[in-house]
Design a protein around this motif. Sequence first.
Motif: not given
Length: 153
Positions: A51-78
């Motif tokens: 998560v990204v916090e700004d002044h104590g408040r969550i303003v962004g989230v990233l969810q990833c998964a690791t696979h053979p050969g790559f990293l997958e961004v499953e969710t990116l939300a701001v």
Amino acid sequence: MTTRPAGTADVALIQALVRGAFLHYVPRIGQEPAPMGADYAVPVAEGRCRVVEDHGRIVGVLQCATHPGFLEVETLAVATEAQGRGVGSKLLEYAEDRARELGRPEVRLCTNEAMTENLTYYARRGFTETGRGTQHGYRRVFFAKPVPAGRIG
């Protein structure tokens, strides 16, 4: 703004942030985008959310998964009020650093084809469209970005 691993206490805030960030896409897609219905408790417990916090408040989230050969961004939300302030870029940079750390030469992600602003957003950040197709009932656009070996951070 600071980034940190998401914790159990953040799950409800993450779910609310994701719902708010994706809500305006419902009329375009004709249904809720997949991230809106996800249960974030599991990826948070597995250490796959940041998560990204700004002044104590969550303003962004990233969810990833690791696979053979790559990293997958499953969710990116701001959070709507934080869009345009570099939160998404900060999270994508983290994903690239994480891929490098794990020895994965590429970051992959997908977005709904109706989320047209995302198509240009990812292209501006060095992602290349690799294909289109229907997945889990959603019309997706798939992207990949090579992650050169080198300095992390």
